[in-house]
Design a protein around this motif. Structure first.
Motif, PDB file in Angstrom:
ATOM      1  N   UNK A 149       0.824  -1.207   0.000  1.00 24.29           N
ATOM      2  CA  UNK A 149       0.000   0.000   0.000  1.00 24.29           C
ATOM      3  C   UNK A 149       0.855   1.252   0.000  1.00 24.29           C
ATOM      4  N   UNK A 150       0.316   2.315  -0.588  1.00 26.00           N
ATOM      5  CA  UNK A 150       1.038   3.593  -0.617  1.00 26.00           C
ATOM      6  C   UNK A 150       0.092   4.713  -0.205  1.00 26.00           C
ATOM      7  N   UNK A 151       0.678   5.795   0.337  1.00 21.18           N
ATOM      8  CA  UNK A 151      -0.110   6.931   0.801  1.00 21.18           C
ATOM      9  C   UNK A 151       0.258   8.163   0.001  1.00 21.18           C
ATOM     10  N   UNK A 152      -0.771   8.871  -0.492  1.00 18.45           N
ATOM     11  CA  UNK A 152      -0.587  10.125  -1.209  1.00 18.45           C
ATOM     12  C   UNK A 152      -1.029  11.247  -0.280  1.00 18.45           C
ATOM     13  N   UNK A 153      -0.061  12.008   0.253  1.00 19.15           N
ATOM     14  CA  UNK A 153      -0.390  13.059   1.221  1.00 19.15           C
ATOM     15  C   UNK A 153      -1.179  14.209   0.603  1.00 19.15           C
ATOM     16  N   UNK A 154      -1.024  14.452  -0.700  1.00 20.88           N
ATOM     17  CA  UNK A 154      -1.756  15.536  -1.357  1.00 20.88           C
ATOM     18  C   UNK A 154      -3.259  15.244  -1.410  1.00 20.88           C
ATOM     19  N   UNK A 155      -3.617  13.981  -1.628  1.00 24.80           N
ATOM     20  CA  UNK A 155      -5.033  13.604  -1.710  1.00 24.80           C
ATOM     21  C   UNK A 155      -5.530  12.908  -0.447  1.00 24.80           C
ATOM     22  N   UNK A 156      -4.617  12.648   0.495  1.00 19.11           N
ATOM     23  CA  UNK A 156      -4.921  11.956   1.757  1.00 19.11           C
ATOM     24  C   UNK A 156      -5.515  10.577   1.508  1.00 19.11           C
ATOM     25  N   UNK A 157      -5.009   9.889   0.475  1.00 19.74           N
ATOM     26  CA  UNK A 157      -5.563   8.606   0.056  1.00 19.74           C
ATOM     27  C   UNK A 157      -4.534   7.491   0.138  1.00 19.74           C
ATOM     28  N   UNK A 158      -4.948   6.379   0.725  1.00 17.07           N
ATOM     29  CA  UNK A 158      -4.158   5.151   0.701  1.00 17.07           C
ATOM     30  C   UNK A 158      -4.622   4.336  -0.483  1.00 17.07           C
ATOM     31  N   UNK A 159      -3.677   3.676  -1.179  1.00 14.16           N
ATOM     32  CA  UNK A 159      -4.030   2.899  -2.361  1.00 14.16           C
ATOM     33  C   UNK A 159      -3.257   1.587  -2.404  1.00 14.16           C
ATOM     34  N   UNK A 160      -3.941   0.566  -2.865  1.00 18.54           N
ATOM     35  CA  UNK A 160      -3.333  -0.731  -3.156  1.00 18.54           C
ATOM     36  C   UNK A 160      -3.779  -1.103  -4.557  1.00 18.54           C
ATOM     37  N   UNK A 161      -2.843  -1.421  -5.430  1.00 19.60           N
ATOM     38  CA  UNK A 161      -3.167  -1.760  -6.812  1.00 19.60           C
ATOM     39  C   UNK A 161      -2.880  -3.232  -7.085  1.00 19.60           C
ATOM     40  N   UNK A 162      -3.801  -3.881  -7.795  1.00 17.08           N
ATOM     41  CA  UNK A 162      -3.602  -5.262  -8.227  1.00 17.08           C
ATOM     42  C   UNK A 162      -3.486  -6.266  -7.097  1.00 17.08           C
ATOM     43  N   UNK A 163      -4.302  -6.117  -6.060  1.00 16.57           N
ATOM     44  CA  UNK A 163      -4.280  -7.067  -4.944  1.00 16.57           C
ATOM     45  C   UNK A 163      -4.961  -8.362  -5.388  1.00 16.57           C
ATOM     46  N   UNK A 164      -4.237  -9.451  -5.341  1.00 15.74           N
ATOM     47  CA  UNK A 164      -4.759 -10.754  -5.748  1.00 15.74           C
ATOM     48  C   UNK A 164      -5.445 -11.416  -4.549  1.00 15.74           C
ATOM     49  N   UNK A 165      -6.764 -11.685  -4.704  1.00 21.07           N
ATOM     50  CA  UNK A 165      -7.533 -12.344  -3.648  1.00 21.07           C
ATOM     51  C   UNK A 165      -7.924 -13.723  -4.180  1.00 21.07           C
ATOM     52  N   UNK A 166      -7.385 -14.790  -3.570  1.00 25.02           N
ATOM     53  CA  UNK A 166      -7.628 -16.130  -4.103  1.00 25.02           C
ATOM     54  C   UNK A 166      -9.080 -16.578  -3.941  1.00 25.02           C
ATOM     55  N   UNK A 167      -9.492 -17.498  -4.769  1.00 25.05           N
ATOM     56  CA  UNK A 167     -10.826 -18.069  -4.694  1.00 25.05           C
ATOM     57  C   UNK A 167     -11.081 -18.627  -3.298  1.00 25.05           C
ATOM     58  N   UNK A 168     -12.197 -18.208  -2.696  1.00 29.29           N
ATOM     59  CA  UNK A 168     -12.553 -18.696  -1.369  1.00 29.29           C
ATOM     60  C   UNK A 168     -11.643 -18.201  -0.256  1.00 29.29           C
ATOM     61  N   UNK A 169     -10.761 -17.255  -0.547  1.00 33.48           N
ATOM     62  CA  UNK A 169      -9.796 -16.785   0.436  1.00 33.48           C
ATOM     63  C   UNK A 169      -9.988 -15.333   0.800  1.00 33.48           C
ATOM     64  N   UNK A 170      -9.045 -14.816   1.574  1.00 35.56           N
ATOM     65  CA  UNK A 170      -9.102 -13.424   1.982  1.00 35.56           C
ATOM     66  C   UNK A 170      -7.701 -12.831   2.034  1.00 35.56           C
TER      67      UNK A 170
END
Length: 99
Positions: free
Chosen positions: A57-78
């Motif tokens: 995850x990354x934080x953008x202080x200008x927009x006050x937004x945390x972002x995660x890109x392309x997080x792989x969530x497996x079938x039936x998982x978390x």
């Protein structure tokens, strides 16, 4: 398939010098893996603790937004995404945490 996903906080009140941890739990109830882009806007009352975002995850202080890109969530998982915050201004007593 991510409809059962939730955001949790470790404490509902923050006092002087205290931190809270937010957890975004992505639950995949589907039969195939899912790739997700996640963002979370921090309210002005909270400050991000630098370097605390997990799983890329990354934080953008200008927009006050945390972002995660392309997080792989497996079938039936978390997958758990976490970050920490503190009160944005000096507080003399506990304040309610809202995010």
């Amino acid at each position: 398939p991510l409809a059962g996903s939730v955001k949790l906080v470790s404490r509902g009140l923050l006092g002087p010098g205290q931190e809270a941890t937010y957890t975004i739990l992505l639950n995949n109830s589907g039969t195939g893996a899912v790739e997700a882009d996640v963002s979370d806007l921090l309210p002005a009352a909270l400050s991000y603790v630098a370097g605390s975002a997990t799983n890329g995850g990354s934080y953008n202080s200008a927009t006050r937004t945390l972002s995660w890109d392309g997080v792989e969530v497996p079938s039936g998982g978390s997958v758990s995404l976490q970050f920490r915050v503190t009160p944005a201004t000096a507080v003399s007593s506990n304040q309610v945490v809202v995010n």
